[in-house]
Design a protein around this motif. Structure first.
Motif, PDB file in Angstrom:
ATOM      1  N   SER A 176      12.687  22.995  29.703  1.00  0.00           N
ATOM      2  CA  SER A 176      13.688  23.387  30.691  1.00  0.00           C
ATOM      3  C   SER A 176      15.077  22.976  30.218  1.00  0.00           C
ATOM      4  N   TYR A 177      16.089  23.339  31.027  1.00  0.00           N
ATOM      5  CA  TYR A 177      17.467  23.018  30.672  1.00  0.00           C
ATOM      6  C   TYR A 177      18.203  22.450  31.876  1.00  0.00           C
ATOM      7  N   ALA A 178      19.287  21.747  31.558  1.00  0.00           N
ATOM      8  CA  ALA A 178      20.142  21.181  32.595  1.00  0.00           C
ATOM      9  C   ALA A 178      21.550  21.075  32.043  1.00  0.00           C
ATOM     10  N   VAL A 179      22.501  20.831  32.927  1.00  0.00           N
ATOM     11  CA  VAL A 179      23.865  20.523  32.515  1.00  0.00           C
ATOM     12  C   VAL A 179      24.263  19.227  33.198  1.00  0.00           C
ATOM     13  N   GLU A 180      25.117  18.480  32.537  1.00  0.00           N
ATOM     14  CA  GLU A 180      25.582  17.215  33.101  1.00  0.00           C
ATOM     15  C   GLU A 180      26.891  17.481  33.834  1.00  0.00           C
ATOM     16  N   ALA A 181      26.799  17.550  35.159  1.00  0.00           N
ATOM     17  CA  ALA A 181      27.962  17.854  35.980  1.00  0.00           C
ATOM     18  C   ALA A 181      28.732  16.586  36.316  1.00  0.00           C
ATOM     19  N   VAL A 182      30.040  16.761  36.539  1.00  0.00           N
ATOM     20  CA  VAL A 182      30.909  15.638  36.895  1.00  0.00           C
ATOM     21  C   VAL A 182      31.435  15.893  38.306  1.00  0.00           C
ATOM     22  N   PRO A 183      30.818  15.285  39.337  1.00  0.00           N
ATOM     23  CA  PRO A 183      31.283  15.487  40.713  1.00  0.00           C
ATOM     24  C   PRO A 183      32.708  14.977  40.899  1.00  0.00           C
ATOM     25  N   ALA A 184      33.337  15.415  41.968  1.00  0.00           N
ATOM     26  CA  ALA A 184      34.723  15.034  42.236  1.00  0.00           C
ATOM     27  C   ALA A 184      34.870  13.537  42.474  1.00  0.00           C
ATOM     28  N   ASP A 185      33.797  12.887  42.959  1.00  0.00           N
ATOM     29  CA  ASP A 185      33.888  11.450  43.243  1.00  0.00           C
ATOM     30  C   ASP A 185      33.578  10.596  42.023  1.00  0.00           C
ATOM     31  N   GLY A 186      33.443  11.235  40.847  1.00  0.00           N
ATOM     32  CA  GLY A 186      33.215  10.492  39.617  1.00  0.00           C
ATOM     33  C   GLY A 186      31.746  10.405  39.260  1.00  0.00           C
ATOM     34  N   GLY A 187      31.471   9.799  38.116  1.00  0.00           N
ATOM     35  CA  GLY A 187      30.103   9.689  37.645  1.00  0.00           C
ATOM     36  C   GLY A 187      29.618  11.000  37.059  1.00  0.00           C
ATOM     37  N   THR A 188      28.343  11.075  36.760  1.00  0.00           N
ATOM     38  CA  THR A 188      27.744  12.305  36.242  1.00  0.00           C
ATOM     39  C   THR A 188      26.428  12.559  36.957  1.00  0.00           C
ATOM     40  N   GLN A 189      26.016  13.801  36.935  1.00  0.00           N
ATOM     41  CA  GLN A 189      24.778  14.190  37.607  1.00  0.00           C
ATOM     42  C   GLN A 189      24.106  15.279  36.792  1.00  0.00           C
ATOM     43  N   LEU A 190      22.846  15.091  36.451  1.00  0.00           N
ATOM     44  CA  LEU A 190      22.103  16.075  35.675  1.00  0.00           C
ATOM     45  C   LEU A 190      21.586  17.157  36.627  1.00  0.00           C
ATOM     46  N   VAL A 191      22.030  18.384  36.399  1.00  0.00           N
ATOM     47  CA  VAL A 191      21.667  19.498  37.278  1.00  0.00           C
ATOM     48  C   VAL A 191      20.763  20.463  36.514  1.00  0.00           C
ATOM     49  N   ALA A 192      19.547  20.659  37.011  1.00  0.00           N
ATOM     50  CA  ALA A 192      18.612  21.583  36.368  1.00  0.00           C
ATOM     51  C   ALA A 192      19.101  23.018  36.560  1.00  0.00           C
ATOM     52  N   VAL A 193      19.085  23.798  35.477  1.00  0.00           N
ATOM     53  CA  VAL A 193      19.570  25.180  35.537  1.00  0.00           C
ATOM     54  C   VAL A 193      18.625  26.104  34.782  1.00  0.00           C
TER      55      VAL A 193
END
Length: 255
Positions: A208-225
Protein backbone atom coordinates in the motif's frame (compact mmCIF):
# COMPACT_ATOMS: atom_id res chain seq x y z
CA UNK A 1 11.09 23.68 -66.57
CA UNK A 2 8.07 22.47 -64.63
CA UNK A 3 6.25 25.36 -62.96
CA UNK A 4 4.50 25.00 -59.61
CA UNK A 5 1.11 26.67 -59.24
CA UNK A 6 -1.42 26.52 -56.44
CA UNK A 7 -4.29 24.09 -56.87
CA UNK A 8 -5.92 21.02 -55.41
CA UNK A 9 -6.69 19.25 -58.70
CA UNK A 10 -3.60 17.67 -60.32
CA UNK A 11 -2.71 18.54 -63.90
CA UNK A 12 -4.01 15.53 -65.81
CA UNK A 13 -4.17 16.67 -69.45
CA UNK A 14 -2.68 19.14 -71.93
CA UNK A 15 -4.54 22.46 -71.78
CA UNK A 16 -5.47 24.53 -74.81
CA UNK A 17 -8.22 26.72 -76.23
CA UNK A 18 -11.65 25.22 -75.80
CA UNK A 19 -10.87 23.40 -72.55
CA UNK A 20 -12.97 24.04 -69.48
CA UNK A 21 -12.58 22.83 -65.93
CA UNK A 22 -10.98 23.30 -62.53
CA UNK A 23 -7.49 22.71 -63.92
CA UNK A 24 -7.97 25.61 -66.35
CA UNK A 25 -9.26 27.77 -63.49
CA UNK A 26 -6.13 26.96 -61.47
CA UNK A 27 -3.94 27.80 -64.47
CA UNK A 28 -5.66 31.17 -64.89
CA UNK A 29 -5.22 31.95 -61.21
CA UNK A 30 -1.56 30.97 -61.42
CA UNK A 31 -0.93 33.14 -64.46
CA UNK A 32 -2.63 36.07 -62.75
CA UNK A 33 -0.49 35.57 -59.62
CA UNK A 34 2.62 35.66 -61.83
CA UNK A 35 1.56 38.98 -63.36
CA UNK A 36 -0.05 37.83 -66.60
CA UNK A 37 -3.59 38.75 -67.67
CA UNK A 38 -5.68 35.69 -68.60
CA UNK A 39 -8.86 37.75 -68.87
CA UNK A 40 -11.85 36.45 -66.97
CA UNK A 41 -10.77 33.85 -64.41
CA UNK A 42 -13.66 31.52 -65.06
CA UNK A 43 -12.20 28.11 -65.91
CA UNK A 44 -12.57 28.59 -69.67
CA UNK A 45 -9.45 28.46 -71.85
CA UNK A 46 -10.21 31.25 -74.32
CA UNK A 47 -8.18 33.66 -76.46
CA UNK A 48 -7.20 35.78 -73.45
CA UNK A 49 -5.95 32.71 -71.59
CA UNK A 50 -3.93 31.64 -74.63
CA UNK A 51 -2.41 35.13 -74.94
CA UNK A 52 -1.35 35.07 -71.29
CA UNK A 53 0.15 31.61 -71.78
CA UNK A 54 2.13 32.80 -74.82
CA UNK A 55 3.56 35.74 -72.83
CA UNK A 56 4.44 33.40 -69.97
CA UNK A 57 6.08 30.89 -72.34
CA UNK A 58 8.08 33.64 -74.01
CA UNK A 59 9.44 34.82 -70.64
CA UNK A 60 10.47 31.23 -69.85
CA UNK A 61 12.25 30.87 -73.18
CA UNK A 62 9.75 28.28 -74.42
CA UNK A 63 7.96 28.02 -77.75
CA UNK A 64 5.02 30.41 -77.44
CA UNK A 65 2.33 28.00 -78.62
CA UNK A 66 -0.40 29.32 -76.35
CA UNK A 67 -1.08 25.77 -75.16
CA UNK A 68 0.25 24.04 -72.04
CA UNK A 69 1.59 20.54 -72.51
CA UNK A 70 1.12 17.92 -69.81
CA UNK A 71 3.99 18.07 -67.32
CA UNK A 72 4.74 21.77 -67.79
CA UNK A 73 2.61 22.80 -64.79
CA UNK A 74 2.35 21.06 -61.43
CA UNK A 75 -0.58 21.93 -59.17
CA UNK A 76 -0.12 21.53 -55.42
CA UNK A 77 -2.13 23.05 -52.55
CA UNK A 78 -0.36 26.06 -51.05
CA UNK A 79 3.34 26.79 -50.82
CA UNK A 80 5.64 23.78 -50.76
CA UNK A 81 9.12 23.12 -49.44
CA UNK A 82 11.41 20.80 -51.39
CA UNK A 83 12.59 18.04 -49.06
CA UNK A 84 14.48 15.89 -51.52
CA UNK A 85 15.67 16.27 -55.10
CA UNK A 86 15.62 12.89 -56.80
CA UNK A 87 16.39 13.81 -60.40
CA UNK A 88 19.53 15.84 -61.16
CA UNK A 89 19.80 18.38 -64.00
CA UNK A 90 21.32 16.68 -67.03
CA UNK A 91 20.66 13.23 -65.60
CA UNK A 92 18.95 10.41 -67.44
CA UNK A 93 15.17 10.65 -67.38
CA UNK A 94 13.47 7.81 -65.53
CA UNK A 95 9.91 7.01 -64.44
CA UNK A 96 8.94 8.33 -61.02
CA UNK A 97 9.01 11.62 -59.12
CA UNK A 98 11.70 14.23 -59.76
CA UNK A 99 11.51 15.57 -56.21
CA UNK A 100 9.49 15.33 -53.01
CA UNK A 101 7.89 18.22 -51.15
CA UNK A 102 6.16 19.02 -47.88
CA UNK A 103 4.10 21.88 -46.55
CA UNK A 104 5.94 25.00 -45.42
CA UNK A 105 4.19 24.66 -42.04
CA UNK A 106 6.38 22.80 -39.58
CA UNK A 107 4.65 19.75 -38.17
CA UNK A 108 5.62 16.69 -36.17
CA UNK A 109 4.99 13.19 -37.48
CA UNK A 110 5.05 10.28 -35.05
CA UNK A 111 4.54 6.56 -35.46
CA UNK A 112 2.25 5.76 -32.56
CA UNK A 113 1.68 2.23 -31.30
CA UNK A 114 -1.70 1.17 -32.64
CA UNK A 115 -2.64 0.06 -29.11
CA UNK A 116 -2.35 3.72 -28.00
CA UNK A 117 -4.61 5.08 -30.75
CA UNK A 118 -7.19 6.31 -28.24
CA UNK A 119 -4.66 8.74 -26.77
CA UNK A 120 -4.45 10.62 -30.09
CA UNK A 121 -7.62 12.51 -30.92
CA UNK A 122 -7.83 15.22 -33.57
CA UNK A 123 -7.72 18.60 -31.84
CA UNK A 124 -6.26 17.24 -28.61
CA UNK A 125 -3.38 19.11 -27.01
CA UNK A 126 0.02 17.57 -27.72
CA UNK A 127 2.95 19.51 -26.22
CA UNK A 128 6.20 18.96 -28.11
CA UNK A 129 9.60 18.84 -26.40
CA UNK A 130 12.40 20.17 -28.62
CA UNK A 131 16.01 18.90 -28.56
CA UNK A 132 17.01 21.74 -26.20
CA UNK A 133 14.38 20.67 -23.66
CA UNK A 134 11.99 23.56 -24.31
CA UNK A 135 8.29 22.86 -24.76
CA UNK A 136 6.13 24.28 -27.56
CA UNK A 137 2.36 23.82 -27.75
CA UNK A 138 0.86 21.59 -30.39
CA UNK A 139 -2.40 19.93 -31.33
CA UNK A 140 -3.14 16.65 -33.06
CA UNK A 141 -3.95 17.48 -36.68
CA UNK A 142 -4.56 14.02 -38.13
CA UNK A 143 -4.61 10.40 -37.01
CA UNK A 144 -3.97 7.58 -39.46
CA UNK A 145 -6.58 4.89 -39.89
CA UNK A 146 -4.29 2.21 -41.29
CA UNK A 147 -1.86 0.41 -38.99
CA UNK A 148 1.41 -0.76 -40.47
CA UNK A 149 3.86 -3.23 -38.99
CA UNK A 150 7.14 -1.61 -38.00
CA UNK A 151 10.25 -3.45 -39.11
CA UNK A 152 12.68 -4.32 -36.37
CA UNK A 153 15.93 -6.19 -36.02
CA UNK A 154 14.02 -9.43 -35.58
CA UNK A 155 12.10 -8.85 -38.79
CA UNK A 156 8.91 -7.63 -37.15
CA UNK A 157 7.49 -5.06 -34.79
CA UNK A 158 4.34 -3.75 -33.19
CA UNK A 159 1.89 -2.13 -35.63
CA UNK A 160 1.86 1.67 -35.65
CA UNK A 161 -0.32 4.45 -37.01
CA UNK A 162 0.90 7.81 -38.31
CA UNK A 163 -0.10 10.83 -36.23
CA UNK A 164 0.54 14.41 -37.33
CA UNK A 165 0.89 17.17 -34.73
CA UNK A 166 0.63 20.82 -35.77
CA UNK A 167 2.72 23.28 -33.79
CA UNK A 168 0.51 26.13 -32.61
CA UNK A 169 3.41 28.45 -31.79
CA UNK A 170 6.68 29.18 -33.59
CA UNK A 171 8.45 30.55 -30.53
CA UNK A 172 11.68 28.76 -29.83
CA UNK A 173 11.69 26.79 -33.08
CA UNK A 174 14.61 28.71 -34.52
CA UNK A 175 15.58 27.57 -38.00
CA UNK A 176 15.15 23.84 -37.46
CA UNK A 177 14.01 22.02 -40.59
CA UNK A 178 14.10 18.55 -39.06
CA UNK A 179 14.89 17.29 -35.57
CA UNK A 180 14.04 14.43 -33.19
CA UNK A 181 11.41 15.57 -30.69
CA UNK A 182 9.17 14.08 -28.02
CA UNK A 183 5.39 14.44 -28.05
CA UNK A 184 3.22 14.21 -24.96
CA UNK A 185 -0.20 12.64 -25.44
CA UNK A 186 -2.64 12.26 -22.56
CA UNK A 187 -3.98 8.72 -22.21
CA UNK A 188 -6.72 9.97 -19.87
CA UNK A 189 -7.59 13.01 -17.78
CA UNK A 190 -8.81 13.58 -14.25
CA UNK A 191 -10.48 16.75 -13.01
CA UNK A 192 -10.92 18.05 -9.45
CA UNK A 193 -8.61 15.50 -7.84
CA UNK A 194 -5.90 15.73 -5.18
CA UNK A 195 -2.31 15.49 -6.41
CA UNK A 196 1.03 15.34 -4.63
CA UNK A 197 4.62 15.09 -5.86
CA UNK A 198 5.48 11.51 -6.77
CA UNK A 199 8.35 11.64 -4.28
CA UNK A 200 5.82 12.24 -1.48
CA UNK A 201 4.50 8.67 -1.81
CA UNK A 202 5.62 6.34 0.97
CA UNK A 203 5.43 2.57 0.51
CA UNK A 204 3.80 0.78 3.43
CA UNK A 205 3.27 -2.86 4.39
CA UNK A 206 1.20 -4.99 2.09
CA UNK A 207 2.06 -3.01 -1.03
CA UNK A 208 0.00 0.00 0.00
CA UNK A 209 0.94 3.68 -0.08
CA UNK A 210 0.67 6.72 2.14
CA UNK A 211 1.78 10.33 2.29
CA UNK A 212 3.17 12.14 5.30
CA UNK A 213 0.86 15.10 5.80
CA UNK A 214 1.70 18.18 7.86
CA UNK A 215 -1.44 19.40 9.70
CA UNK A 216 -1.86 23.09 10.44
CA UNK A 217 -1.21 22.50 14.15
CA UNK A 218 2.23 21.04 13.41
CA UNK A 219 3.69 17.56 13.54
CA UNK A 220 3.20 14.95 10.84
CA UNK A 221 0.56 12.36 10.11
CA UNK A 222 0.81 9.32 7.85
CA UNK A 223 -2.27 9.25 5.61
CA UNK A 224 -3.07 6.07 3.67
CA UNK A 225 -3.85 6.82 0.01
CA UNK A 226 -4.66 5.06 -3.23
CA UNK A 227 -2.50 6.35 -6.13
CA UNK A 228 -4.11 7.18 -9.47
CA UNK A 229 -2.68 8.74 -12.62
CA UNK A 230 0.94 9.88 -12.86
CA UNK A 231 1.89 12.94 -14.94
CA UNK A 232 4.51 15.66 -14.88
CA UNK A 233 6.11 14.50 -11.63
CA UNK A 234 2.78 14.42 -9.77
CA UNK A 235 0.42 11.62 -8.86
CA UNK A 236 -3.29 11.58 -8.19
CA UNK A 237 -4.10 10.35 -4.67
CA UNK A 238 -7.31 9.46 -2.91
CA UNK A 239 -7.18 9.16 0.91
CA UNK A 240 -8.67 5.95 2.27
CA UNK A 241 -10.41 7.99 4.96
CA UNK A 242 -12.43 10.89 3.61
CA UNK A 243 -11.17 14.28 4.74
CA UNK A 244 -7.81 12.96 5.92
CA UNK A 245 -6.13 14.87 3.08
CA UNK A 246 -7.36 18.22 1.80
CA UNK A 247 -6.46 20.77 -0.86
CA UNK A 248 -3.66 23.06 0.34
CA UNK A 249 -2.39 20.69 3.01
CA UNK A 250 1.39 20.32 3.09
CA UNK A 251 3.11 16.97 2.62
CA UNK A 252 6.72 16.01 3.19
CA UNK A 253 9.11 15.08 0.38
CA UNK A 254 12.72 13.86 0.56
CA UNK A 255 15.26 16.68 0.77
Amino acid sequence: PAVLMNGTVPAYRPMHRGNEGTDVLQLERGLSALGYDPGAIDGTYDASTAAAVRAWQDDLGLDDTGAVELGRVVFLPGERRVTKRIAAPGGRAAPGPALTTTSTHRVVTINLDAADQRSAKVGARAPVELPDGSIVPGRVESVGRVATAASGQDGGGDPTIEVTVKLTSKRGLGHLDAAPVSVRLARSRRHHVLTVPVTALVATKGGSYAVEAVPADGGTQLVAVTPGLFAGGYVEVEPLHRGALRTGMKVTVPA
